[in-house]
Design an enzyme around this catalytic site. Structure first.
Site, PDB file in Angstrom:
ATOM      1  N   TRP A 166       0.975  -1.107  -0.272  1.00 21.65           N
ATOM      2  CA  TRP A 166       0.121  -0.074  -0.151  1.00 21.65           C
ATOM      3  C   TRP A 166       0.981   1.256  -0.047  1.00 21.65           C
ATOM      4  CZ3 TRP A 166       1.597   2.555   4.396  1.00 21.65           C
ATOM      5  CH2 TRP A 166       1.911   1.894   5.229  1.00 21.65           C
ATOM      6  N   LYS A 190      -2.440  -8.472  -7.758  1.00 27.92           N
ATOM      7  CA  LYS A 190      -3.365  -8.104  -6.414  1.00 27.92           C
ATOM      8  C   LYS A 190      -2.668  -6.916  -5.716  1.00 27.92           C
ATOM      9  CE  LYS A 190      -3.544  -9.606  -2.042  1.00 27.92           C
ATOM     10  NZ  LYS A 190      -4.230  -8.249  -1.610  1.00 27.92           N
ATOM     11  N   TYR A 254       4.064 -21.359   0.206  1.00 31.97           N
ATOM     12  CA  TYR A 254       3.037 -21.731  -0.778  1.00 31.97           C
ATOM     13  C   TYR A 254       3.537 -22.459  -1.862  1.00 31.97           C
ATOM     14  CZ  TYR A 254       0.282 -18.491   2.108  1.00 31.97           C
ATOM     15  OH  TYR A 254      -0.416 -17.775   3.333  1.00 31.97           O
ATOM     16  N   GLU A 266      10.536  -8.630  -2.542  1.00 34.32           N
ATOM     17  CA  GLU A 266      11.229  -7.366  -2.141  1.00 34.32           C
ATOM     18  C   GLU A 266      10.705  -7.058  -0.660  1.00 34.32           C
ATOM     19  OE1 GLU A 266      11.510  -3.836  -0.809  1.00 34.32           O
ATOM     20  OE2 GLU A 266      10.462  -3.307  -2.555  1.00 34.32           O
ATOM     21  N   CYS A 301      10.163   1.186   2.534  1.00 34.01           N
ATOM     22  CA  CYS A 301      11.026   0.063   3.057  1.00 34.01           C
ATOM     23  C   CYS A 301      12.490   0.443   3.021  1.00 34.01           C
ATOM     24  CB  CYS A 301      11.054  -1.198   2.084  1.00 34.01           C
ATOM     25  SG  CYS A 301      11.042  -0.859   0.455  1.00 34.01           S
ATOM     26  N   GLU A 399      11.667  -3.222  11.890  1.00 31.55           N
ATOM     27  CA  GLU A 399      10.935  -2.191  11.220  1.00 31.55           C
ATOM     28  C   GLU A 399      10.001  -1.816  11.729  1.00 31.55           C
ATOM     29  OE1 GLU A 399      10.647  -2.177   6.451  1.00 31.55           O
ATOM     30  OE2 GLU A 399       9.859  -3.735   7.351  1.00 31.55           O
TER      31      GLU A 399
END
Length: 495
Positions: A166, A190, A254, A266, A301, A399
């Site tokens: 986001w 997505k 997954y 990333e 980030c 973080e």
């Protein structure tokens, strides 16, 4: 030209009708009827009820992408033809720049002028860059004996799932979808459930630009449901994810539990920003340190969240950062005068406050901020600075992903490098020095995918971006990004 006043942006927002349905196979897809409320962080209001994808919607989107790859025209177009479509895509994003900037600001709180001037500029440039690069990637013909011919060709890998965050909803989406499309892959995007509107609009602009049905599909939904379904889907060949390290681990699992799809990650960062006593301009170093941690409300980030400053200059540098924190304009992201908007969600707002409380408990000294803004609607938080931070403290290691700076001091270059590398992350680092040898030597010793010297967050699309250690793998940007979405095939011809 975009609006220039707060009133003009408010008026435009009041008339905005965003897309709320999935884009699957080139058409609107309402899904099975499930929706979720999208809350704006600027005032806590519900922006829209957005279609909420479950496994069935993910199946339809992946099936559309598979048909488009196996039987559609996109992978079979010449690279020059694909490039032309991507450049038209960039032109349409440019035409709708104001609308897209407004959607970003409303859904995640980025100041609208920064969304327009920075995020949309990067998105447009990314689409154009890969549109121009598409026909400039060459195959190889290694030398063999006179009785054989060897060919090494790059082929599109197939269906790509791109799961994006986001904080930069269109920039980071474009870093995935543009090289994937340029390579000839088809894509299911997505976006984060916090920022679906801008991505849904982006997908429709891609269709308008000439992307064939199914080449780019966009589904809105929750990470633990729609994101998980993409990660486990046997018809997804590559998954490219930007987000937290914790979620990145899920995608690796997954892949192991399904078809061993390629997973490119990333992930997070706790980037050090080292200021040596011989920095060419301490005022610029301090101003850049403040900008880097407070830009985008700290949701970056690569944010220089650890300021490592030599003890001989620490007081001067930290005082300047603290002064900037206290004078920064925090408010409505639709006001052009706002320099820092709200935190993107109630969940992130609460998480940052817990980090601030932990820093206080651990004995760090609060120099600025640390409080909410009760006179503001939405999720607003003061820019925050802690000094007297030591390596064992949680604020030095975790973080935060918010406007919270940890200041640590050192006495030697070796100590600075050791502090910088004392992290599970390795995404980026900054270094301020006037000595050329020191710059080269320290840059080589820093365990980071990008090292900025006497600047921060600079660069172009022609340089790769990615991290060391638990900050991920693979690279976005540059021609290297195409490597994630192509297979190398060797053809040996006996003459």
């Amino acid at each position: 030209m975009p609006p220039t006043t707060h009133a003009e942006w408010l008026s435009l927002a009041a008339s905005l009708v965003p897309p709320v349905q999935h884009l699957v196979g080139g058409a609107d897809d309402p899904g099975g009827g499930a929706v979720f409320p999208l809350v704006s962080p600027r005032d806590g209001s519900v922006l829209a009820e957005v279609a909420d994808a479950g496994p069935a919607e993910v199946d339809r989107a992946v099936a559309a992408a598979r048909r488009a790859f196996d039987h559609g025209p996109w992978p079979r177009l010449s690279p020059a033809e694909r490039g032309a479509v991507l450049r038209r895509f960039a032109d349409l994003v440019e035409e709708h720049r104001t609308e897209l900037a407004l959607l970003i600001s409303l859904e995640m709180g980025k100041p609208v002028t920064e969304a327009y001037e920075i995020e949309l500029r990067t998105t447009i440039n990314t689409l154009r860059y890969y549109g121009e690069l598409a026909d400039k990637v060459h195959d190889e013909s290694p030398r063999t004996g006179s009785d054989a011919l060897a060919l090494v060709t790059r082929e599109p890998i197939g269906v790509v799932a791109a799961v994006t965050p986001w904080n930069f909803p269109l920039t980071l989406a474009s870093w995935k979808i543009a090289p994937a499309l340029a390579a000839g892959c088809t894509v299911v995007l997505k976006p984060s459930e916090q920022t679906p509107l801008s991505a849904l609009r982006l997908g429709r602009l891609g269709a308008e630009a000439g992307l064939p049905d199914g080449a780019l599909n966009v589904i809105a939904g929750q990470g633990p449901v729609a994101g998980r379904a993409l990660g486990l889907h046997p018809e997804v060949d590559v998954l490219a994810f930007t987000g937290s390290t914790a979620v990145g681990r899920h995608y690796l699992r997954y892949a192991a539990d399904s078809n061993l799809k390629r997973v490119w990650l990333e992930l997070g960062g706790k980037s050090p920003n080292i200021v040596l006593p011989d920095a060419p301009d301490l005022d610029t170093a301090a101003a850049t340190a403040a900008w880097g941690i407070f830009f985008n409300s700290g949701a970056m980030c690569t944010a220089p969240s650890r300021l490592l400053v030599h003890s001989s200059i620490a007081e001067r540098v930290v005082d300047a950062v603290v002064e900037r924190a206290r004078t920064l304009s925090v408010g409505d992201p639709l006001d052009p005068a706002t320099e820092m908007g709200p935190i993107a969600s109630a969940l992130q707002f609460d998480s940052i406050q817990k980090h601030i409380a932990a820093a206080r408990e651990d004995g760090a000294r609060l120099r600025a901020g640390g409080h909410t803004l009760p006179d503001q609607d939405g999720f607003h938080l003061q820019p925050t600075v802690f000094d007297r931070v030591v390596p064992g403290m949680r604020l030095a290691r975790d973080e935060v992903f918010g406007p919270v700076l940890a200041v640590l001091t050192f006495d030697t270059v070796d100590e600075a490098v050791a502090l910088a590398n004392d992290s599970e992350y390795g995404l980026a680092a900054g270094l301020w020095t006037a000595d050329l040898s020191t710059a080269h030597q320290v840059a080589r010793r820093l365990q980071a995918g990008t090292v900025w010297v006497n600047c921060y967050e600079e660069g172009g699309l022609n340089v790769p971006f990615g991290g060391y250690k638990q900050s991920g793998n693979g690279r976005d940007k540059s021609a290297h990004a195409l490597e994630k979405f192509t297979e190398l095939k060797t053809t040996w011809i006996q003459l």
